[in-house]
Design an enzyme around this catalytic site. Sequence first.
Site, mmCIF file in Angstrom:
data_model
loop_
_atom_site.group_PDB
_atom_site.id
_atom_site.type_symbol
_atom_site.label_atom_id
_atom_site.label_comp_id
_atom_site.label_asym_id
_atom_site.label_seq_id
_atom_site.Cartn_x
_atom_site.Cartn_y
_atom_site.Cartn_z
ATOM 1 N N HIS A 47 -10.731 -4.220 10.142
ATOM 2 C CA HIS A 47 -11.414 -4.181 8.844
ATOM 3 C C HIS A 47 -12.770 -3.495 8.938
ATOM 4 O O HIS A 47 -13.666 -3.774 8.130
ATOM 5 C CB HIS A 47 -11.600 -5.596 8.276
ATOM 6 C CG HIS A 47 -10.401 -6.148 7.582
ATOM 7 N ND1 HIS A 47 -9.217 -6.386 8.233
ATOM 8 C CD2 HIS A 47 -10.186 -6.504 6.291
ATOM 9 C CE1 HIS A 47 -8.341 -6.886 7.367
ATOM 10 N NE2 HIS A 47 -8.903 -6.960 6.184
ATOM 11 N N GLU A 73 0.799 -1.226 0.000
ATOM 12 C CA GLU A 73 0.000 0.000 0.000
ATOM 13 C C GLU A 73 0.834 1.279 0.000
ATOM 14 O O GLU A 73 0.568 2.177 -0.813
ATOM 15 C CB GLU A 73 -0.988 -0.011 1.173
ATOM 16 C CG GLU A 73 -2.143 -0.993 1.016
ATOM 17 C CD GLU A 73 -1.825 -2.404 1.460
ATOM 18 O OE1 GLU A 73 -0.681 -2.642 1.893
ATOM 19 O OE2 GLU A 73 -2.716 -3.272 1.378
HETATM 20 C C1 LIG Z 1 -2.195 -4.476 4.582
HETATM 21 C C2 LIG Z 1 -3.216 -5.363 3.967
HETATM 22 N N1 LIG Z 1 -3.431 -5.302 2.647
HETATM 23 C C3 LIG Z 1 -4.355 -6.073 2.066
HETATM 24 C C4 LIG Z 1 -5.095 -6.942 2.807
HETATM 25 C C5 LIG Z 1 -6.169 -7.811 2.163
HETATM 26 N N2 LIG Z 1 -5.673 -9.198 2.119
HETATM 27 C C6 LIG Z 1 -5.984 -10.088 3.069
HETATM 28 S S1 LIG Z 1 -5.217 -11.559 2.854
HETATM 29 C C7 LIG Z 1 -4.464 -11.018 1.441
HETATM 30 C C8 LIG Z 1 -3.561 -11.916 0.686
HETATM 31 C C9 LIG Z 1 -2.410 -12.384 1.524
HETATM 32 O O1 LIG Z 1 -1.629 -13.259 0.790
HETATM 33 P P1 LIG Z 1 -0.521 -14.125 1.510
HETATM 34 O O2 LIG Z 1 0.319 -13.239 2.362
HETATM 35 O O3 LIG Z 1 0.167 -14.911 0.483
HETATM 36 O O4 LIG Z 1 -1.332 -15.052 2.513
HETATM 37 P P2 LIG Z 1 -2.376 -16.210 2.146
HETATM 38 O O5 LIG Z 1 -3.726 -15.566 2.100
HETATM 39 O O6 LIG Z 1 -1.966 -16.808 0.881
HETATM 40 O O7 LIG Z 1 -2.272 -17.151 3.297
HETATM 41 C C10 LIG Z 1 -4.815 -9.693 1.173
HETATM 42 C C11 LIG Z 1 -4.334 -8.924 0.017
HETATM 43 C C12 LIG Z 1 -4.868 -6.965 4.197
HETATM 44 N N3 LIG Z 1 -5.578 -7.726 5.006
HETATM 45 N N4 LIG Z 1 -3.901 -6.182 4.743
#
Ligand SMILES: Cc1ncc(C[n+]2csc(CCOP(=O)(O)OP(=O)(O)O)c2C)c(N)n1
Lengths: 348, 348, 331, 331
Positions: free
Chosen positions: D129, D60
């Site tokens: 959230h 971000e």
């Molecule tokens: C700072 C932030 N940006 C975006 C999100 C929305 N979001 C939640 S999970 C996710 C993907 C995370 O991917 P990863 O770190 O690979 O974990 P996984 O879900 O694959 O376990 C996103 C973009 C968030 N919760 N926090």
Amino acid sequence: MAAKAAAKTGAKPKGNAEDYLRMYRQMVRIRAFEDQANQLYLSAKMPGLTHMYSGQEAVAVGICEALTDDDKITSTHRGHGHCVAKGAEFKAMFCELLGKAEGYCRGKGGSMHIADQSHGNLGANAIVGGSMGIATGAALSAKLRGTDEVTVCFFGDGATAQGLWYEVMNMAALWKLPVIYACENNGYSEYTKTAEIAAGSLTARAEAFGIEAHKVDGQDVLAVNELTQKLVARARKGEGPFFIELATYRYHGHHVGDINREYYRAKDEETEWKSTRDPILNFGKWLTEQGVASEDDLAAIGAEVKADAEAAVAYAEAAAYPPENEVDMHVYVDSPELNAALRGQPAA
Amino acid sequence: MAAKAAAKTGAKPKGNAEDYLRMYRQMVRIRAFEDQANQLYLSAKMPGLTHMYSGQEAVAVGICEALTDDDKITSTHRGHGHCVAKGAEFKAMFCELLGKAEGYCRGKGGSMHIADQSHGNLGANAIVGGSMGIATGAALSAKLRGTDEVTVCFFGDGATAQGLWYEVMNMAALWKLPVIYACENNGYSEYTKTAEIAAGSLTARAEAFGIEAHKVDGQDVLAVNELTQKLVARARKGEGPFFIELATYRYHGHHVGDINREYYRAKDEETEWKSTRDPILNFGKWLTEQGVASEDDLAAIGAEVKADAEAAVAYAEAAAYPPENEVDMHVYVDSPELNAALRGQPAA
Amino acid sequence: MREITLSKAVNEAIAEEMRRDPNVFLIGEDVAEAGTPFKVLAGLVDEFGTERVIDTPISEPGFVGMAVGAALTGSRPIVDLMFGDFIFLVMDQLCNQAAKACYMSGGKLNVPMVLRTNLGATRRSAAQHSQSLHALVAHIPGLKVAMPSSAYEAKGLMKTAIRDNNPVVIFEDKLMYQDKAPVPEEEFLITFGKANIKREGTDITLIATSSMVQVAEKAADLLAKDGISAEVIDPRTIVPLDEETILNSVRKTSRAIVIDEGHQSYGITGEIASRITEKAFYHLDAPVLRMGAMDVPVPFSPALEDLTVPTPEGVADRARAAVRGELFHAA
Amino acid sequence: MREITLSKAVNEAIAEEMRRDPNVFLIGEDVAEAGTPFKVLAGLVDEFGTERVIDTPISEPGFVGMAVGAALTGSRPIVDLMFGDFIFLVMDQLCNQAAKACYMSGGKLNVPMVLRTNLGATRRSAAQHSQSLHALVAHIPGLKVAMPSSAYEAKGLMKTAIRDNNPVVIFEDKLMYQDKAPVPEEEFLITFGKANIKREGTDITLIATSSMVQVAEKAADLLAKDGISAEVIDPRTIVPLDEETILNSVRKTSRAIVIDEGHQSYGITGEIASRITEKAFYHLDAPVLRMGAMDVPVPFSPALEDLTVPTPEGVADRARAAVRGELFHAA
Ligand SMILES: Cc1ncc(C[n+]2csc(CCOP(=O)(O)OP(=O)(O)O)c2C)c(N)n1
Ligand SMILES: Cc1ncc(C[n+]2csc(CCOP(=O)(O)OP(=O)(O)O)c2C)c(N)n1
Ligand SMILES: [Mg+2]
Ligand SMILES: [Mg+2]
């Protein structure tokens, strides 16, 4: 001797004399600007304080001489050198440093926010690392707008500790953006040695994102310029991004008020750099050895530039402050096209 | 066959049967927990939504089995697996997921903030990458307090895009902190393939800070456990930090509501992982081949765990919500020692 | 009583608490040998060593996040954030993590950390080194916010902050570091949420924070010359806020001005003025007035910068208008 | 008139502006194929391609910083920030960079970018959230802040935001994405700084933002049953704020409540209430009241979460008290 110097600068004389002399003059201009700025501080004529670029001139000049006015740079708290090298004039710069209306930013920015839109300088930044996103976004925009503009992002070794850099390197690498990250490693961030605040290797950090990384002697203007020319040309073709680590040194304290600094930096170290690795002295010597200019020619440049700088200071000192009513101007800019469209709407 | 399986897990059977069976049971417990949680969502009994850990069990279990209760972990939005593996009970977990007063966080945290202080789980985190500083700070504190505690920071491949990671890796490396960064690379962040959002190499990013980096098959609980045991022991001696990239896969969508996902992930790919690389199936097979347990033993574990999970769900469904007056409790915690000192002061 | 500078007062507070509690440590940029650019922490590293006075890289989100983790696990970190303007960089760790850990865990986790930073314009430091951003953190439940207005306050509030089991943000006025005030040699703490009546008066209440307390006191001097008696109240902490002392004063004087160096719009003056209006409406003889910094980024030029913050003369003018009933037409 | 969802309205606004101006592009996490988790942007990538609808890594601060740089150099980025809570991560780039570039450069630089994000609790999404953080950005000069309250508003305000030459932050109510409202087929823009009188009334003015406009309207329905006539005003943008419309209304009704889903303390209700009090004091028959979200992190448990935000019944109760003169004792 000439051969040795040439070996030392790491570049054969392949530009023309005019190019060399312009680079020399630009470095001298930066040094002269800083000497005057420091004087203004010491004589209590400068509002606030400022960070001197002296000692690092070959970086700004070597890089900016490889750019056009359409190419962009982002600069730092130690930004006077970048500003001069990218084409700014003394008068508007000194006016800015003194908070006068004729300054580049109408006195509103000062030393730490000086910008020069007309030459593609998107501005100094008082947030360490704060312009890394801006530079990368300028490169994205250049690509989206279908231009071949390149953006150079200047920052110090200390700024490599900001997480923002890794975020934007990742995107720059994924999208092959025309941006060059230029890290001026002057060995210190504020009152701390780089070694104490940077683990591992800076070039490896860029390489980990698949970014081609280079190290160059930041005191050697020709070496810097030659490398930058190559990388800029490649970045224009979509082969970027690139990272350059430039070894350099700041002659003054962290800022003009940082006078007693032996607790973090030895006098000997300063003397050593100034006497053996000064970018202006060494390049001047090479120019005379190569027969590009005589010592008198160089002295004349020095005198001319100094007179210019002094005249600009005098001008700025006499110049007017912005009128009070400017205090709440420029918080927002007008949106004439939007307003016209709104006026054209049928009343709700 | 046995030899082949052993080769595949990459570890010889050198713990005892009890250890193996505990690991197996913990993986089964995670899977059962998630199956129930998913059911709760599908039957509209779950407030909000949640992210399933199914498929990644060998990571949480392999790592947490190498830790003591004094060791800390930080977890993620996909955190049920870490929570179970670090020692949590089903009842308090399901109560938390349903917002009940007997939940680990009195219903205030929910799935994305579940924490279990008593077993060293500092909490799930709904900010991707948000716990990287916390984990590194826990390691700093462990060192300052003169303990030999180790902290494991779990995060996903997507989280490697957060600048915070690079900031704290730098400090962890400079100060040799006892922290292990465990990246569960499940190939996706939300609806995007890792390859599209991560340039270069993840291990190289850690190595650039001088951090020793390892890659391991995250579906092989013994391989994960063996590596972690070694690194934890070294971290306790001040040889940290370390980075581990664990290749793994999530079986469900990004969250329970992400059902139609063929636009970003092929069904075949899912089937392939589930049928050939399931951590529970493969480990179960190896256990029977090695004669550690019979198929009946394993089936009994499965049945027992399932009954536990169902009972816990029933318990949680029947449990009470927190009373309304808790809504503004816990915003601040009391400071009894401070208050006593203030009371002891002479009146001002 | 001996007089010491605000800078020395902060230094003493931290030194005393570090001696008292081995779990307290300091972390930030150039806090050790350099003792910060303002030299406030000079000497601490000599007594406590680099283990407990930790110089960091320029990684504000990183070391604030680490402080949260350290605070969750038995340490009591004091984070030094060199300029208040950098708080923008650490908002996630401060507001999404530190502020919420206790609540989100149902009270099982807590974060005893102090973030010390500063505020204040007119130092010719321009838009990114001059902001007064306390309103931002005051809006986030879970944080406490202290605003010392003198060396005495700075010492007492810092000591209390370090012993509080919650995250506390302290904003020091960076223009006041060299200002001296009487500070007892003996140990003392200052209770959070208990305002200080700096000066008693009967005609109007001036509620002022941090740097603006001196401005309010000078305004009160000017007003005294006109026979107007102003009461000056320093809330000391804006979270928690001592409504009672403020309301009692306004019920007595029937008029109030709230003065603060943050931007006026959507800042703290609106909150304090509204609470007064809500709870003392029928005692008011004039609308509660507010004076914050202008709603402009802080300009570098001295000719402009000084226009952006409230002055004693400005405050006195508004106070006179309120007392003389001249606000009717404006309202 | 046809009715469309708020989600569709935002989608249309962006599509129309991207068609009109090739310099407009979209950037954020999962904005392309996925069209965001809320599916608001679904289909845009099919029309405009991945060059102009750009999926980013989870960075971000990085992509907001890039938007600033792109906006400084001839592009007009729309940044998608998936949850309003993540605004804490981008505060430095938004508030130290985007908001100040124009002023710091004396008007030579400007940053025509839009940050679209959301607000709103009661989705059972817990403390990280569910926040409504518009007060934070409203406090920072240089940013404009829009708060659409319906599909119609969302479309018009988004189109205007994209054409504005300044950085604009838009907070959509994430609980309203599926709510339908009449939206003309023909192009329209909505002027910033011009409030919308949603409903006329004579006894009390309810000033409400975003999600709270519906709450205020429902409260007005309840009040009507008691013979109390409430005027409902939606400021549409809180920066700039249409003081005139609000003041005219309050001068007519003599009473007001400001309703907002951000935390009440140090939030936007204090600002709006204070401006009313300052400028319409002698017209007021009762103190201006404020109703914000409770000053607690948003709890996950449904049993608690619903207690934290203003409800129609709650607003109606307070309005009745104000109209019936029952606030005297409280004040
Ligand atoms: C700072 C932030 N940006 C975006 C999100 C929305 N979001 C939640 S999970 C996710 C993907 C995370 O991917 P990863 O770190 O690979 O974990 P996984 O879900 O694959 O376990 C996103 C973009 C968030 N919760 N926090
Ligand atoms: C985000 C942020 N943190 C800290 C500072 C204070 N500060 C100004 S310059 C500086 C050192 C920067 O070091 P480096 O990047 O190496 O640049 P140099 O001063 O050596 O040119 C620091 C810490 C700042 N301006 N911004
Ligand atoms: Mg440096
Ligand atoms: Mg992933």
